[in-house]
Write an enzyme that holds these catalytic residues in place. Structure first.
Site, PDB file in Angstrom:
ATOM      1  N   ASP A 153      96.250 -22.295 120.697  1.00 50.48           N
ATOM      2  CA  ASP A 153      95.154 -23.128 121.193  1.00 50.48           C
ATOM      3  C   ASP A 153      95.365 -23.400 122.680  1.00 50.48           C
ATOM      4  O   ASP A 153      96.296 -24.120 123.061  1.00 50.48           O
ATOM      5  CB  ASP A 153      95.114 -24.448 120.405  1.00 50.48           C
ATOM      6  N   ARG A 183      81.608 -28.829 118.368  1.00 54.33           N
ATOM      7  CA  ARG A 183      81.166 -28.006 117.237  1.00 54.33           C
ATOM      8  C   ARG A 183      80.520 -28.909 116.181  1.00 54.33           C
ATOM      9  O   ARG A 183      81.164 -29.849 115.691  1.00 54.33           O
ATOM     10  CB  ARG A 183      82.373 -27.281 116.641  1.00 54.33           C
ATOM     11  N   ASP A 201      95.374 -27.183 123.766  1.00 54.02           N
ATOM     12  CA  ASP A 201      96.596 -27.889 123.355  1.00 54.02           C
ATOM     13  C   ASP A 201      97.785 -27.462 124.203  1.00 54.02           C
ATOM     14  O   ASP A 201      98.620 -28.289 124.593  1.00 54.02           O
ATOM     15  CB  ASP A 201      96.902 -27.613 121.876  1.00 54.02           C
ATOM     16  N   THR A 214      76.680 -27.206 110.936  1.00 55.85           N
ATOM     17  CA  THR A 214      76.246 -25.829 111.261  1.00 55.85           C
ATOM     18  C   THR A 214      77.407 -25.003 111.819  1.00 55.85           C
ATOM     19  O   THR A 214      77.322 -23.771 111.872  1.00 55.85           O
ATOM     20  CB  THR A 214      75.138 -25.848 112.321  1.00 55.85           C
TER      21      THR A 214
HETATM   22  N1  URA Z   1      90.391 -21.157 121.280  1.00 56.05           N
HETATM   23  C1  URA Z   1      91.712 -21.154 121.566  1.00 56.05           C
HETATM   24  O1  URA Z   1      92.201 -22.007 122.308  1.00 56.05           O
HETATM   25  N2  URA Z   1      92.486 -20.187 121.034  1.00 56.05           N
HETATM   26  C2  URA Z   1      91.983 -19.216 120.238  1.00 56.05           C
HETATM   27  O2  URA Z   1      92.740 -18.345 119.802  1.00 56.05           O
HETATM   28  C3  URA Z   1      90.616 -19.248 119.948  1.00 56.05           C
HETATM   29  C4  URA Z   1      89.833 -20.234 120.473  1.00 56.05           C
END
Ligand code: URA
Length: 209
Positions: A200, A104, A203, A108
Site C-alpha cells: 500500500d 470508495r 501506508d 458500489t
Molecule cells: N494501491 C496501492 O497502494 N497499492 C496497490 O498495490 C494497489 C493500489
C-alpha cells in the site's frame, strides 16, 4: 488510444527495486519515491517546447534556449499521490499544484469525488495527474473525469507502477491521456493490490497501517 511509456532509465529501475523492498522503512521509502518522481519528471518533460532568448555571458552575448511559457499543473490523487509532488517540483518549481480526493463507495465500490481544487487557469495548462499505483484504474479514471468536467484539456498520467488492468481501463475511458510509468507489473490480486507491486503506497509513505 493513450500510449504507455515505461521509463527504463537505470537510476529509476534501481531506486524502484528499493521502493518495492518490504525492508525499506518509511523514511527511505519517502526519499526514494521523491527521487524517482524527480527522475520521471525529467523524462516526462522531454517534449516541452523551447524558444530562443539572448543571454549575456561573461564573454559575449549569445542566443540560448528557455522553456517557452508552457504552464504545467500537477494533480496528486489523495493521499498517495502527495508522495511524488515534491520530487517533481524540484525540477519544475513553477508548476501549480491542484488536488483530487476520492473515496470508495462501500456499496458500489466505485471511487467518488470528495475534494477537488485546481489552479484558476485550467484551460491554459498541461496537467500531470499523479498516483504511485495504477491498480484497477478506477481512481485515475474518476480523477481525470473531475479534471475534464472543470475544463482541463491536456492531461498526462504519471505512476510508479501500473497493472495491465488499470492501463486498459484508463486507455478505454480516456484515450487522449498518455500514461508514464516506471514499471508495468503482472496483475492485480483478489484484494486489488498490484503484484508484485510494493504494497500500500499510502501506508508506506506515511507510516500508517
Ligand atoms: N494501491 C496501492 O497502494 N497499492 C496497490 O498495490 C494497489 C493500489
Amino acid at each position: 488510444m493513450g500510449r504507455v511509456y515505461v521509463f527504463d532509465h537505470p537510476l529509476i529501475q534501481h531506486k524502484l527495486t528499493y521502493i518495492r523492498d518490504v525492508n525499506t522503512g518509511t523514511k527511505d521509502f519517502r526519499e526514494l519515491t521523491d527521487e524517482v518522481a524527480a527522475l520521471m519528471a525529467f523524462e516526462i518533460t522531454r517534449d516541452l517546447p523551447l524558444e530562443d532568448v539572448k543571454v549575456q555571458t561573461p564573454i559575449m552575448e549569445t542566443t540560448s534556449k528557455v522553456i517557452s511559457g508552457k504552464k504545467l499543473g500537477l494533480v496528486p490523487i489523495l493521499r498517495a499521490g502527495l508522495g511524488m509532488v515534491d520530487g517533481i517540483l524540484k525540477l519544475i518549481p513553477a508548476a501549480k499544484v491542484g488536488h483530487v480526493g476520492l473515496y470508495r463507495d462501500p456499496e458500489t465500490l466505485k471511487p467518488v469525488e470528495y475534494y477537488v481544487k485546481l489552479p484558476a487557469d485550467v484551460e491554459e495548462r498541461e496537467f500531470i495527474v499523479i498516483d504511485p499505483m495504477l491498480a484497477t484504474g478506477g481512481s485515475a479514471v474518476e480523477a481525470i473525469n473531475s479534471l475534464k468536467n472543470r475544463g482541463v484539456k491536456n492531461i498526462k498520467m504519471m505512476c510508479l507502477i501500473a497493472a495491465p488492468e488499470g492501463v486498459s481501463l484508463l486507455q478505454e475511458a480516456h484515450p487522449d491521456v498518455d500514461i508514464y510509468i516506471a514499471a508495468l507489473d503482472e496483475k492485480l490480486n483478489e484484494k486489488g493490490y498490484i503484484i508484485p507491486g510494493l504494497g500500500d503506497a499510502g501506508d508506506r509513505l506515511f507510516g500508517t497501517k
